[in-house]
Design an enzyme around this catalytic site. Structure first.
Site, PDB file in Angstrom:
ATOM      1  N   LYS A   1       0.866  -1.179   0.000  1.00 20.35           N
ATOM      2  CA  LYS A   1       0.000   0.000   0.000  1.00 20.35           C
ATOM      3  C   LYS A   1       0.899   1.225   0.000  1.00 20.35           C
ATOM      4  O   LYS A   1       1.869   1.279   0.771  1.00 20.35           O
ATOM      5  CB  LYS A   1      -0.895   0.022   1.240  1.00 20.35           C
ATOM      6  CG  LYS A   1      -1.865  -1.148   1.334  1.00 20.35           C
ATOM      7  CD  LYS A   1      -2.684  -1.042   2.600  1.00 20.35           C
ATOM      8  CE  LYS A   1      -3.613  -2.231   2.769  1.00 20.35           C
ATOM      9  NZ  LYS A   1      -4.388  -2.171   4.021  1.00 20.35           N
TER      10      LYS A   1
ATOM     11  N   HIS B   1       0.389   6.288   2.949  1.00 20.15           N
ATOM     12  CA  HIS B   1      -0.832   7.082   3.021  1.00 20.15           C
ATOM     13  C   HIS B   1      -0.646   8.258   3.976  1.00 20.15           C
ATOM     14  O   HIS B   1       0.149   8.196   4.904  1.00 20.15           O
ATOM     15  CB  HIS B   1      -1.975   6.178   3.491  1.00 20.15           C
ATOM     16  CG  HIS B   1      -3.339   6.753   3.307  1.00 20.15           C
ATOM     17  ND1 HIS B   1      -3.908   7.602   4.210  1.00 20.15           N
ATOM     18  CD2 HIS B   1      -4.242   6.579   2.314  1.00 20.15           C
ATOM     19  CE1 HIS B   1      -5.123   7.941   3.782  1.00 20.15           C
ATOM     20  NE2 HIS B   1      -5.344   7.333   2.638  1.00 20.15           N
TER      21      HIS B   1
ATOM     22  N   HIS C   1      -0.416   7.845   7.729  1.00 18.44           N
ATOM     23  CA  HIS C   1       0.817   7.480   8.417  1.00 18.44           C
ATOM     24  C   HIS C   1       1.670   8.701   8.746  1.00 18.44           C
ATOM     25  O   HIS C   1       2.693   8.577   9.432  1.00 18.44           O
ATOM     26  CB  HIS C   1       1.654   6.523   7.553  1.00 18.44           C
ATOM     27  CG  HIS C   1       1.032   5.179   7.371  1.00 18.44           C
ATOM     28  ND1 HIS C   1       0.388   4.818   6.216  1.00 18.44           N
ATOM     29  CD2 HIS C   1       0.952   4.110   8.210  1.00 18.44           C
ATOM     30  CE1 HIS C   1      -0.061   3.572   6.340  1.00 18.44           C
ATOM     31  NE2 HIS C   1       0.264   3.130   7.538  1.00 18.44           N
TER      32      HIS C   1
END
Length: 580
Positions: A141, A144, A147
């Site tokens: 992933k 983002h 985070h």
């Protein structure tokens, strides 16, 4: 402690007045927080309530009685000495105004002596071994925006602990194991996709996760894949390694742009076997119980009622996130024997960490109270023109483009220098804006990110801090005056200089408070006021074209201000710019 001699002078005066020892009084003396428009030199104060508590234990006084008590103490100080200009009282403090020339001499002299160590709290207590786990994205992933807070807060805590001399190990604990990878692998197999990037993997995962929610057979397939992973299936593990390496490579690029460094990269996968071993050991001790649905659980309820429990293994025997967290904590304590371990994770995970720490205690690890969940709130409104899914690379790029536009539009205003690497400066300013916008608020608060406000160069922003630092560097570089540490600071009699010196003396308090509370906003707010005071002083305390002795004194003040600003910015995780 900053200006130790001045504090000792005040302690001696109070000691002679009321009969307590100087050692009893010294911890009660602090620098007063001054308003920007208050005309005052250096000012130290003693808490009236604390003073009365030590002199008269158990006695509780009203505000009017406290004022009378403070007045009696002040009246007994009949010979305040050559350093104290006057004494003021109210119901909370007895305040001692230090003669400006003496105050400036002491503070700047201490900064001269301490150099880069100025403002760093000193303690006789032994330094601690500290583990800080932060960022911890899931592989496959993209990094983002969710985070972001964990990453910058964790780096700040790492920087702060290291500044104070503690032995710190920073860990990035990747989410690189678990059912979510089974879902991703099932999605890749369905789409027959063999070439991928982290962003394309994200799209596959979103589609696969949606299908798993409505397609029971697909979900079973995903669990079978994870089961094979735990059993060591090489074909699945080969795919997993490829995706993990790709993800770490992408994350490293983002971390570099943010100026983030880790001492150790780890991940859930490291503890898959030790998690299984732990489960087996707990079965043998009968701490682990079999639930009706076939899962393995530990009862955490005080009365054995199962009103609170944690699940350590699914009915098919596969491990869970908390099982691997337990194994990781146990391994870390064996390896580091840490005094404190902080998990920098958002507040939605409070129940998880409560269960983790209670389980560690339940299975016999008396060091569980050394583990702490440092929680934080959410970032709202952090979106880009690219859409609702917010990737941190896009956020950094957006901030950089905003700053490039501002710099190019301001070329003729002398706000920005012409001979700079625009790309580098714009990115540094953009990252500073993002970090400082985050740190302006208490960690547990949700906050709304506002682009226009974050990127301003004349408000409480990261850009303002950078602009002030670059301006100070420019003064030192272009004034034509050499830095003289023996400059005559008695010439700094302007109110603007005294106000600035007073604030420099408060730096240690800001660092200590930030450390005690684990709050970056304490340092950010200190630096905002420092920059405002520098801006005010800059307009009055000209260096260039001033007689040499006065110019040297002013340059020394600005140089020390720059050093303290730089130290504070670096603790926050910013890279101070000398030109922009």
């Amino acid at each position: 402690m900053a200006t130790k001699k001045l504090r000792e002078i005040v302690a001696k005066q109070v000691s002679m007045a009321i009969g307590l020892t100087e050692e009893q009084i010294l911890p009660l003396i602090n620098f007063s927080q001054l308003m920007l428009n208050k005309r005052c030199g250096g000012e130290l104060s003693v808490s009236v309530k604390s003073l009365n508590h030590i002199q008269n234990p158990g006695q509780v006084l009203s505000d009017s009685e406290l004022i009378k008590y403070a007045g009696k103490v002040a009246a007994k100080i009949t010979h305040p000495g050559k350093y104290i200009e006057n004494i003021a009282i109210d119901s909370t403090h007895i305040s001692f105004k230090i003669k400006p020339s003496r105050f400036v001499e002491y503070v700047l002299g201490e900064i001269n002596s301490a150099g880069q160590q100025y403002g760093i709290p000193r303690s006789n207590e032994p330094k601690k071994k500290v583990i800080i786990e932060y960022s911890s994205p899931n592989i496959a992933k993209p990094f983002h925006a969710g985070h972001l807070r964990s990453t910058v807060i964790g780096q700040f805590l790492t920087n702060l602990h290291k500044l104070l001399g503690h032995q710190v190990t920073s860990i990035n604990y990747l989410g690189d194991w678990g059912t979510q990878f089974g879902i991703l692998a099932a999605g890749l197999k369905k789409q027959n996709q063999t070439v991928f990037s982290t962003r394309s993997l994200f799209d596959v995962y979103v589609a696969a996760n949606s299908e798993a929610e409505v397609n029971a057979q697909f979900k079973i397939k995903a669990r079978e894949i994870f089961r094979k992973m735990e059993d060591g299936d090489e074909e699945i593990l080969s795919l997993w390694r490829e995706i993990r390496d790709q993800s770490v490579s992408d994350y490293s690029h983002t971390y570099k742009r943010l100026g983030i460094k880790f001492d150790e990269y780890s991940g859930e996968s490291k503890y898959r076997q030790s998690a299984q071993d732990l489960t087996n050991q707990l079965k043998e001790t009968n701490i682990l119980q079999k639930a009706i649905n076939g899962t393995d659980i530990i009862d955490l309820s005080p009365d054995g009622s199962m009103s609170k429990f944690v699940t350590l293994a699914r009915s098919d025997g596969t491990s869970l996130y908390i099982t691997r967290d337990l194994a990781a904590a146990i391994e870390r304590f064996k390896r580091y024997e840490f005094d404190n371990m902080y998990y920098v994770v958002d507040k939605s995970q409070a129940d998880h960490f409560s269960g983790l720490f209670q389980t560690l205690s339940k299975i016999g690890h008396d060091w569980s109270d050394r583990c702490h969940h440092l929680s934080f709130g959410r970032v709202l409104g952090m979106s880009t023109r690219k859409g609702n899914v917010v990737f941190l690379e896009d956020i950094i790029e957006e901030a950089k483009l905003h700053m490039l536009q501002n710099m190019r539009a301001s070329k003729n205003t002398k706000k920005f220098e012409s001979e700079v690497d625009e790309e580098h400066v714009a990115e540094t300013l953009g990252v500073s804006a993002i970090i400082v916008q985050d740190f302006k608020f208490k960690l547990t608060s949700d906050y709304r990110f506002e682009w226009d406000r974050a990127l301003q160069d004349n408000g409480n922003t990261g850009v303002f801090l950078q602009y002030t630092h670059a301006r100070l560097s420019s003064i030192c570089r272009k004034s034509g005056v050499s830095l003289n540490l023996d400059a005559d600071t008695n010439l700094l009699l302007e109110e603007e200089a005294i106000q600035l010196v007073h604030h420099l003396a408060l730096f240690e308090g800001a660092i200590q408070t930030a450390y005690t509370e684990k709050e970056a906003c304490r340092i950010v707010n200190y630096l905002f006021k420092l920059c405002r005071l520098i801006s005010i002083a800059y307009k009055v305390l000209r260096v260039e074209g001033t007689p040499t002795d006065l110019a040297e004194a002013r340059l020394l003040l600005f140089n020390h201000s720059q050093d303290i600003l730089s130290t504070g910015m670096k603790v926050l995780g910013l890279k101070p710019l000398n030109k922009m």
